[in-house]
Motif scaffolding. Structure first.
Motif, PDB file in Angstrom:
ATOM      1  N   PHE A 225       0.814  -1.211   0.000  1.00 10.28           N
ATOM      2  CA  PHE A 225       0.000   0.000   0.000  1.00 10.28           C
ATOM      3  C   PHE A 225       0.847   1.261   0.000  1.00 10.28           C
ATOM      4  CE2 PHE A 225      -3.390  -2.759   2.178  1.00 10.28           C
ATOM      5  CZ  PHE A 225      -3.944  -3.096   0.959  1.00 10.28           C
ATOM      6  N   ASN A 226       2.032   1.214   0.633  1.00 12.12           N
ATOM      7  CA  ASN A 226       2.922   2.365   0.566  1.00 12.12           C
ATOM      8  C   ASN A 226       3.363   2.624  -0.866  1.00 12.12           C
ATOM      9  OD1 ASN A 226       4.012   3.931   3.030  1.00 12.12           O
ATOM     10  ND2 ASN A 226       3.728   1.869   3.837  1.00 12.12           N
ATOM     11  N   ARG A 227       3.634   1.561  -1.602  1.00 10.84           N
ATOM     12  CA  ARG A 227       4.028   1.715  -3.003  1.00 10.84           C
ATOM     13  C   ARG A 227       2.870   2.265  -3.834  1.00 10.84           C
ATOM     14  NH1 ARG A 227       8.250  -0.463  -6.000  1.00 10.84           N
ATOM     15  NH2 ARG A 227       9.294  -0.364  -3.976  1.00 10.84           N
ATOM     16  N   MET A 228       1.632   1.954  -3.426  1.00 10.34           N
ATOM     17  CA  MET A 228       0.447   2.407  -4.150  1.00 10.34           C
ATOM     18  C   MET A 228      -0.039   3.773  -3.689  1.00 10.34           C
ATOM     19  SD  MET A 228      -1.622  -1.237  -4.146  1.00 10.34           S
ATOM     20  CE  MET A 228      -2.977  -0.660  -5.174  1.00 10.34           C
ATOM     21  N   GLY A 229       0.605   4.315  -2.642  1.00  9.30           N
ATOM     22  CA  GLY A 229       0.179   5.612  -2.128  1.00  9.30           C
ATOM     23  C   GLY A 229      -1.113   5.560  -1.336  1.00  9.30           C
ATOM     24  N   ILE A 230      -1.395   4.406  -0.723  1.00  8.69           N
ATOM     25  CA  ILE A 230      -2.617   4.224   0.061  1.00  8.69           C
ATOM     26  C   ILE A 230      -2.251   4.141   1.543  1.00  8.69           C
ATOM     27  CG2 ILE A 230      -4.596   2.706   0.482  1.00  8.69           C
ATOM     28  CD1 ILE A 230      -4.344   1.732  -2.385  1.00  8.69           C
ATOM     29  N   ASP A 231      -3.045   4.784   2.388  1.00  9.89           N
ATOM     30  CA  ASP A 231      -2.819   4.780   3.838  1.00  9.89           C
ATOM     31  C   ASP A 231      -3.237   3.417   4.398  1.00  9.89           C
ATOM     32  OD1 ASP A 231      -3.078   5.081   6.661  1.00  9.89           O
ATOM     33  OD2 ASP A 231      -3.247   7.243   6.414  1.00  9.89           O
ATOM     34  N   THR A 232      -2.261   2.641   4.885  1.00 15.21           N
ATOM     35  CA  THR A 232      -2.533   1.292   5.388  1.00 15.21           C
ATOM     36  C   THR A 232      -3.492   1.315   6.566  1.00 15.21           C
ATOM     37  OG1 THR A 232      -0.306   0.624   4.709  1.00 15.21           O
ATOM     38  CG2 THR A 232      -1.475  -0.846   6.217  1.00 15.21           C
ATOM     39  N   ALA A 233      -3.316   2.272   7.468  1.00 14.92           N
ATOM     40  CA  ALA A 233      -4.190   2.347   8.643  1.00 14.92           C
ATOM     41  C   ALA A 233      -5.646   2.545   8.237  1.00 14.92           C
ATOM     42  CB  ALA A 233      -3.738   3.476   9.566  1.00 14.92           C
ATOM     43  N   GLU A 234      -5.869   3.355   7.204  1.00 14.79           N
ATOM     44  CA  GLU A 234      -7.237   3.584   6.740  1.00 14.79           C
ATOM     45  C   GLU A 234      -7.816   2.331   6.080  1.00 14.79           C
ATOM     46  OE1 GLU A 234      -9.113   6.023   7.394  1.00 14.79           O
ATOM     47  OE2 GLU A 234      -7.605   7.292   8.340  1.00 14.79           O
ATOM     48  N   VAL A 235      -6.956   1.592   5.376  1.00 15.49           N
ATOM     49  CA  VAL A 235      -7.411   0.335   4.765  1.00 15.49           C
ATOM     50  C   VAL A 235      -7.844  -0.649   5.854  1.00 15.49           C
ATOM     51  CG1 VAL A 235      -6.723  -1.673   3.402  1.00 15.49           C
ATOM     52  CG2 VAL A 235      -5.952   0.613   2.734  1.00 15.49           C
ATOM     53  N   LEU A 236      -7.039  -0.780   6.884  1.00 10.65           N
ATOM     54  CA  LEU A 236      -7.350  -1.720   7.966  1.00 10.65           C
ATOM     55  C   LEU A 236      -8.594  -1.289   8.729  1.00 10.65           C
ATOM     56  CD1 LEU A 236      -3.761  -2.481   9.318  1.00 10.65           C
ATOM     57  CD2 LEU A 236      -5.149  -3.838   7.745  1.00 10.65           C
ATOM     58  N   LYS A 237      -8.765   0.022   8.881  1.00  9.74           N
ATOM     59  CA  LYS A 237      -9.967   0.519   9.560  1.00  9.74           C
ATOM     60  C   LYS A 237     -11.219   0.155   8.760  1.00  9.74           C
ATOM     61  CE  LYS A 237      -9.773   4.729  11.089  1.00  9.74           C
ATOM     62  NZ  LYS A 237      -9.829   6.220  11.121  1.00  9.74           N
ATOM     63  N   ALA A 238     -11.141   0.327   7.446  1.00 10.46           N
ATOM     64  CA  ALA A 238     -12.285   0.006   6.594  1.00 10.46           C
ATOM     65  C   ALA A 238     -12.559  -1.497   6.588  1.00 10.46           C
ATOM     66  CB  ALA A 238     -12.036   0.504   5.167  1.00 10.46           C
ATOM     67  N   ALA A 239     -11.504  -2.292   6.415  1.00  7.74           N
ATOM     68  CA  ALA A 239     -11.672  -3.749   6.379  1.00  7.74           C
ATOM     69  C   ALA A 239     -12.174  -4.272   7.724  1.00  7.74           C
ATOM     70  CB  ALA A 239     -10.352  -4.425   6.009  1.00  7.74           C
ATOM     71  N   THR A 241     -14.415  -3.276   9.550  1.00  9.71           N
ATOM     72  CA  THR A 241     -15.860  -3.193   9.774  1.00  9.71           C
ATOM     73  C   THR A 241     -16.549  -4.525   9.490  1.00  9.71           C
ATOM     74  OG1 THR A 241     -16.249  -2.405   7.505  1.00  9.71           O
ATOM     75  CG2 THR A 241     -15.911  -0.736   9.222  1.00  9.71           C
ATOM     76  N   LYS A 242     -15.841  -5.467   8.845  1.00 11.73           N
ATOM     77  CA  LYS A 242     -16.429  -6.790   8.634  1.00 11.73           C
ATOM     78  C   LYS A 242     -16.272  -7.605   9.916  1.00 11.73           C
ATOM     79  CE  LYS A 242     -16.602 -10.770   5.575  1.00 11.73           C
ATOM     80  NZ  LYS A 242     -15.904 -11.629   4.611  1.00 11.73           N
ATOM     81  N   TRP A 243     -17.312  -8.358  10.287  1.00 14.35           N
ATOM     82  CA  TRP A 243     -17.363  -9.019  11.580  1.00 14.35           C
ATOM     83  C   TRP A 243     -16.240 -10.027  11.803  1.00 14.35           C
ATOM     84  CZ3 TRP A 243     -20.100 -10.590   7.369  1.00 14.35           C
ATOM     85  CH2 TRP A 243     -20.028 -11.945   7.035  1.00 14.35           C
ATOM     86  N   ASN A 244     -15.729 -10.644  10.750  1.00 11.22           N
ATOM     87  CA  ASN A 244     -14.734 -11.694  10.954  1.00 11.22           C
ATOM     88  C   ASN A 244     -13.332 -11.289  10.497  1.00 11.22           C
ATOM     89  OD1 ASN A 244     -15.247 -11.708   8.236  1.00 11.22           O
ATOM     90  ND2 ASN A 244     -15.568 -13.913   8.044  1.00 11.22           N
ATOM     91  N   PHE A 245     -13.113  -9.980  10.312  1.00 15.29           N
ATOM     92  CA  PHE A 245     -11.774  -9.516   9.957  1.00 15.29           C
ATOM     93  C   PHE A 245     -10.898  -9.546  11.210  1.00 15.29           C
ATOM     94  CE2 PHE A 245      -8.484  -6.312   9.201  1.00 15.29           C
ATOM     95  CZ  PHE A 245      -8.023  -6.702   7.950  1.00 15.29           C
ATOM     96  N   LEU A 246      -9.692 -10.094  11.113  1.00 14.41           N
ATOM     97  CA  LEU A 246      -8.784 -10.190  12.253  1.00 14.41           C
ATOM     98  C   LEU A 246      -7.985  -8.905  12.389  1.00 14.41           C
ATOM     99  CD1 LEU A 246      -7.468 -13.842  11.750  1.00 14.41           C
ATOM    100  CD2 LEU A 246      -9.426 -13.055  13.090  1.00 14.41           C
ATOM    101  N   HIS A 247      -7.932  -8.371  13.591  1.00 14.52           N
ATOM    102  CA  HIS A 247      -7.314  -7.057  13.818  1.00 14.52           C
ATOM    103  C   HIS A 247      -5.848  -7.198  14.233  1.00 14.52           C
ATOM    104  CE1 HIS A 247     -11.061  -4.749  13.418  1.00 14.52           C
ATOM    105  NE2 HIS A 247     -11.624  -5.826  13.937  1.00 14.52           N
TER     106      HIS A 247
END
Length: 430
Positions: A225-239, A241-247
């Protein structure tokens, strides 16, 4: 429950809290070869930070480095470190040495429990023969053994010895009940009786291997995600929200558990002719994170300032392997410092929890006081200590930097990027 005179062998971050809790209900001898450590405990000084001075001052446990004081003990608990050799194979010498010592004082009816993290089979294949050879006694007929893996989380004041379910196992059913009874006396959360010693050993080693693999996945995602210019923390926050996503979160993975224990499992698998893929891959990713971070620091400084000055000064906040802990063993922040120094940077390290003498002895590095963090070209928040959190800390970082410098590397994402922007700073995070 039977009356026991319990000896705890090894008084680090695992053995010390255990000895103190057991001493509330049993006669306890705490044994450690480090005489300086024993003197500190007797003086009410807790360098581990796990128990605290007041608990040491009021305990009934007797601390000693004199092995003769083990005479008469009939329940031994071994909590010594299980580090790695330079080639990353298991170093069981501390365990072997501890069991040779215990064997000298073994008597009929004694129970010996290992808590150190080992690969499956260690207790029965390595420790029992040492006890039998040293004592002249036989397992089953004369003494019993057990395995109860430690689950101490250094620096965690919520998940403590008494609040974490304790796995117990033993060489037979009679011993299992006795081992369980001893731990039930101090573990309010209760015990889980494993069907065999090997199951208990395997359960422990995969607890940390699982975390290692999951964090490695997050670290790999961070690189992508750093190579893609995407904020990893924001990706993990969005993901998340799914009930079975491991934090899990990306970061530097060090310490004497997650960074070490998977190698014990890898070693045993390879002895059996297997070539594991996932666990070694996770280790490889996590071992490479310090270099990745250092490279990104250089890239970002070049992007923002156009060049790297030969006298670049970087402040690194935090050195221990985890937040709010004084333990700097196997910290990957040391690797990051080394990588930055290879680039020719002057690195100023500050950690309010680390022991300066231990850091100097282990790594040859000096820790700086907080007021030395001035005239910096960049700041790296490497460890999530409480002292580095809070809204008031962001303006303080601004005061650490030279005029015209604005890069902060918040590896643990302790602060929102907007907080940095408000004071004219730019943040990079994993």
């Amino acid at each position: 429950m039977e009356e026991y005179k319990i000896a705890v062998i090894g008084l680090g971050y695992v053995g010390l809290p255990l000895a103190l809790e057991l001493a509330k209900h049993h006669e306890v001898v705490g044994f450690d070869l480090n005489q300086e450590k024993i003197r500190a405990y007797r003086d009410g000084i807790d360098a581990t930070g796990e128990a605290g001075g007041p608990a040491l001052k009021k305990t009934r446990a007797r601390f000693t480095s004199d092995e003769n004081q083990l005479k008469g003990c009939n329940f031994f608990i071994v909590t010594v470190p299980t580090p790695l050799h330079p080639d990353r194979t298991p170093n069981l010498e501390p365990v072997k040495s501890a069991f040779r010592t215990v064997g000298k004082y073994l008597t009929k009816g004694t129970i010996v429990v290992l808590e150190s993290t080992v690969y499956p089979g260690t207790t029965e294949e390595i420790c029992v023969p040492i006890l039998e050879e040293t004592s002249g006694l036989a397992l089953g007929a004369d003494f019993k053994v057990g395995y109860s893996p430690e689950r101490i989380n250094p620096g965690d004041k919520v998940h403590t010895l008494s609040t974490i379910v304790k796995i117990v196992s033993a060489s037979d059913g009679e011993a299992l009940k006795k081992v369980g009874d001893v731990y039930r006396s101090v573990v309010k959360a209760g015990v889980y009786e494993a069907p065999s010693i090997r199951v208990a050993e395997a359960a422990k080693v995969i607890e940390n291997a699982q975390r290692d693999v999951n964090i490695a996945f997050m670290n790999e995602l961070s690189m992508i995600f750093n190579r893609m210019g995407i904020d990893t923390a924001e990706v993990l926050k969005a993901a998340g929200t799914k009930w079975n996503f491991l934090h899990f979160s990306p970061g530097l993975v060090g310490g004497h558990c997650i960074g070490v224990d998977p190698h014990y499992l890898i070693y045993k698998a390879e002895l059996l002719g297997l070539a594991p893929l996932i666990v070694p891959a996770g280790r490889a990713v996590n071992e490479g994170m310090a270099k990745f971070v250092a490279d990104q620091i250089v890239r970002e400084l070049l992007r923002v300032h156009g060049r790297i000055d030969p006298d670049t000064r970087v402040g690194v906040l935090g050195f221990t392997f985890k937040e709010n802990s004084p333990d700097s063993r196997n910290t990957k922040v040391a690797d990051l410092v080394l990588e930055l120094e290879h680039y020719g940077f002057e690195v100023i390290i500050h950690d309010p929890h680390a022991d300066p003498a231990a850091v100097r002895s282990e790594y040859g590095l000096e820790l700086a006081e907080r007021d030395a963090l001035r005239n910096l070209d960049a700041v790296v928040i490497a460890v999530g200590h409480d002292e580095f959190r809070g809204t008031d800390f962001v303006p303080e970082i601004r005061s650490m930097l030279k005029d015209g410098r604005r890069m902060v590397f918040d590896l643990k994402t302790l602060h929102p990027k907007e907080a940095f922007r408000k004071v004219g700073l730019e943040a990079w995070s994993l």
